[in-house]
Motif scaffolding. Structure first.
Motif, PDB file in Angstrom:
ATOM      1  N   PHE A  50       0.625  -1.206  -0.017  1.00  0.00           N
ATOM      2  CA  PHE A  50       0.086  -0.033  -0.245  1.00  0.00           C
ATOM      3  C   PHE A  50       0.843   1.018  -0.113  1.00  0.00           C
ATOM      4  CE2 PHE A  50      -2.380  -3.402   2.075  1.00  0.00           C
ATOM      5  CZ  PHE A  50      -3.795  -3.265   1.592  1.00  0.00           C
ATOM      6  N   THR A  51       0.649   2.266  -0.880  1.00  0.00           N
ATOM      7  CA  THR A  51       1.440   3.568  -0.864  1.00  0.00           C
ATOM      8  C   THR A  51       0.321   4.556  -0.914  1.00  0.00           C
ATOM      9  OG1 THR A  51       1.638   3.221  -3.474  1.00  0.00           O
ATOM     10  CG2 THR A  51       3.399   2.440  -2.046  1.00  0.00           C
ATOM     11  N   ARG A  52       0.940   5.787  -0.623  1.00  0.00           N
ATOM     12  CA  ARG A  52       0.264   6.947  -1.079  1.00  0.00           C
ATOM     13  C   ARG A  52       0.895   7.705  -2.377  1.00  0.00           C
ATOM     14  NH1 ARG A  52       0.845  11.940   3.438  1.00  0.00           N
ATOM     15  NH2 ARG A  52       2.441  12.187   2.108  1.00  0.00           N
ATOM     16  N   LYS A  53      -0.088   8.185  -2.956  1.00  0.00           N
ATOM     17  CA  LYS A  53       0.022   8.930  -4.375  1.00  0.00           C
ATOM     18  C   LYS A  53      -0.634  10.060  -4.357  1.00  0.00           C
ATOM     19  CE  LYS A  53       1.167   4.825  -7.069  1.00  0.00           C
ATOM     20  NZ  LYS A  53       1.124   4.559  -8.446  1.00  0.00           N
ATOM     21  N   GLN A  54      -0.167  11.192  -5.079  1.00  0.00           N
ATOM     22  CA  GLN A  54      -0.972  12.576  -5.327  1.00  0.00           C
ATOM     23  C   GLN A  54      -1.327  12.455  -6.628  1.00  0.00           C
ATOM     24  OE1 GLN A  54      -0.635  14.812  -2.833  1.00  0.00           O
ATOM     25  NE2 GLN A  54      -1.882  16.133  -4.049  1.00  0.00           N
ATOM     26  N   ARG A  55      -2.638  12.794  -6.335  1.00  0.00           N
ATOM     27  CA  ARG A  55      -3.383  12.871  -7.593  1.00  0.00           C
ATOM     28  C   ARG A  55      -3.530  14.353  -8.079  1.00  0.00           C
ATOM     29  NH1 ARG A  55      -8.788   9.555  -8.143  1.00  0.00           N
ATOM     30  NH2 ARG A  55      -7.526   7.959  -8.213  1.00  0.00           N
ATOM     31  N   GLU A  56      -3.005  14.687  -9.286  1.00  0.00           N
ATOM     32  CA  GLU A  56      -2.880  16.229  -9.610  1.00  0.00           C
ATOM     33  C   GLU A  56      -4.291  17.078  -9.968  1.00  0.00           C
ATOM     34  OE1 GLU A  56      -0.063  17.925  -9.394  1.00  0.00           O
ATOM     35  OE2 GLU A  56       0.903  15.980  -8.793  1.00  0.00           O
ATOM     36  N   ALA A  57      -4.561  18.090  -9.734  1.00  0.00           N
ATOM     37  CA  ALA A  57      -5.526  18.794  -9.967  1.00  0.00           C
ATOM     38  C   ALA A  57      -5.931  18.520 -11.722  1.00  0.00           C
ATOM     39  CB  ALA A  57      -5.725  20.363  -9.655  1.00  0.00           C
ATOM     40  N   ARG A  58      -7.208  18.515 -12.016  1.00  0.00           N
ATOM     41  CA  ARG A  58      -7.477  18.523 -13.288  1.00  0.00           C
ATOM     42  C   ARG A  58      -8.828  19.042 -13.426  1.00  0.00           C
ATOM     43  NH1 ARG A  58     -10.817  13.697 -13.291  1.00  0.00           N
ATOM     44  NH2 ARG A  58     -10.801  12.894 -11.158  1.00  0.00           N
ATOM     45  N   VAL A  59      -9.392  19.152 -14.886  1.00  0.00           N
ATOM     46  CA  VAL A  59     -10.539  19.475 -15.168  1.00  0.00           C
ATOM     47  C   VAL A  59     -11.357  18.498 -15.372  1.00  0.00           C
ATOM     48  CG1 VAL A  59     -11.773  21.071 -16.841  1.00  0.00           C
ATOM     49  CG2 VAL A  59      -9.461  21.803 -16.220  1.00  0.00           C
ATOM     50  N   GLY A  60     -12.483  18.084 -14.860  1.00  0.00           N
ATOM     51  CA  GLY A  60     -13.764  17.587 -14.938  1.00  0.00           C
ATOM     52  C   GLY A  60     -14.981  17.939 -15.818  1.00  0.00           C
ATOM     53  N   ARG A  61     -16.015  16.988 -15.767  1.00  0.00           N
ATOM     54  CA  ARG A  61     -17.067  17.447 -16.424  1.00  0.00           C
ATOM     55  C   ARG A  61     -18.343  16.981 -15.717  1.00  0.00           C
ATOM     56  NH1 ARG A  61     -17.808  19.967 -21.158  1.00  0.00           N
ATOM     57  NH2 ARG A  61     -15.565  19.789 -21.906  1.00  0.00           N
ATOM     58  N   ASN A  62     -19.172  17.569 -15.542  1.00  0.00           N
ATOM     59  CA  ASN A  62     -20.341  17.352 -14.684  1.00  0.00           C
ATOM     60  C   ASN A  62     -21.334  16.392 -15.855  1.00  0.00           C
ATOM     61  OD1 ASN A  62     -23.168  17.077 -13.737  1.00  0.00           O
ATOM     62  ND2 ASN A  62     -22.992  19.135 -12.456  1.00  0.00           N
ATOM     63  N   PRO A  63     -21.453  15.269 -15.475  1.00  0.00           N
ATOM     64  CA  PRO A  63     -22.202  14.418 -16.554  1.00  0.00           C
ATOM     65  C   PRO A  63     -23.448  14.835 -16.971  1.00  0.00           C
ATOM     66  CG  PRO A  63     -21.749  13.195 -14.625  1.00  0.00           C
ATOM     67  CD  PRO A  63     -21.033  14.477 -14.329  1.00  0.00           C
ATOM     68  N   ARG A  64     -24.289  15.451 -15.685  1.00  0.00           N
ATOM     69  CA  ARG A  64     -25.625  16.006 -15.985  1.00  0.00           C
ATOM     70  C   ARG A  64     -25.739  17.073 -16.839  1.00  0.00           C
ATOM     71  NH1 ARG A  64     -29.263  15.443 -10.663  1.00  0.00           N
ATOM     72  NH2 ARG A  64     -29.106  13.097 -11.410  1.00  0.00           N
ATOM     73  N   THR A  65     -24.802  18.168 -16.537  1.00  0.00           N
ATOM     74  CA  THR A  65     -25.201  19.440 -17.279  1.00  0.00           C
ATOM     75  C   THR A  65     -23.990  19.632 -18.159  1.00  0.00           C
ATOM     76  OG1 THR A  65     -23.650  20.510 -15.773  1.00  0.00           O
ATOM     77  CG2 THR A  65     -25.885  20.405 -14.916  1.00  0.00           C
ATOM     78  N   GLY A  66     -22.853  18.765 -18.395  1.00  0.00           N
ATOM     79  CA  GLY A  66     -21.809  18.845 -19.288  1.00  0.00           C
ATOM     80  C   GLY A  66     -20.879  20.065 -18.708  1.00  0.00           C
TER      81      GLY A  66
END
Length: 90
Positions: A50-66
């Motif tokens: 088990f390790t700890r990783k850093q997930r970088e900031a990113r742009v996502g999309r709201n699936p309901r509204t786009g």
């Protein structure tokens, strides 16, 4: 398999009481949690690490509204199975 079922199976195989096995399993989980939270890796021989990783900031999309949404960076837990464990499952 629930925690109690795991404790019963371990107790039977190790020849100890289920309460002892349950407390050991709980302590193991707590120790892995603390170790990974502190940024170290927790190794279970023959099972994986088990390790700890850093997930970088990113742009996502709201699936309901786009609509685009900014997703903040965060720490996540990663698990890598040991080779013998992967081979046994395959």
């Amino acid at each position: 398999m629930t925690k109690n079922e795991l404790a019963s199976a371990v107790a039977k195989q190790a020849g100890v009481k289920a309460a002892v096995a349950l407390s050991v399993i709980t302590a193991l989980g707590d120790h892995i949690n603390i170790t990974v939270r502190n940024g170290e890796e927790a190794l279970l021989p023959g099972v994986g690490k088990f390790t700890r990783k850093q997930r970088e900031a990113r742009v996502g999309r709201n699936p309901r509204t786009g609509e685009t949404v900014q997703i903040a960076s965060k720490r996540v837990v990663a698990f890598k199975a040991a080779k013998e464990f992967r081979d046994a499952v395959a």
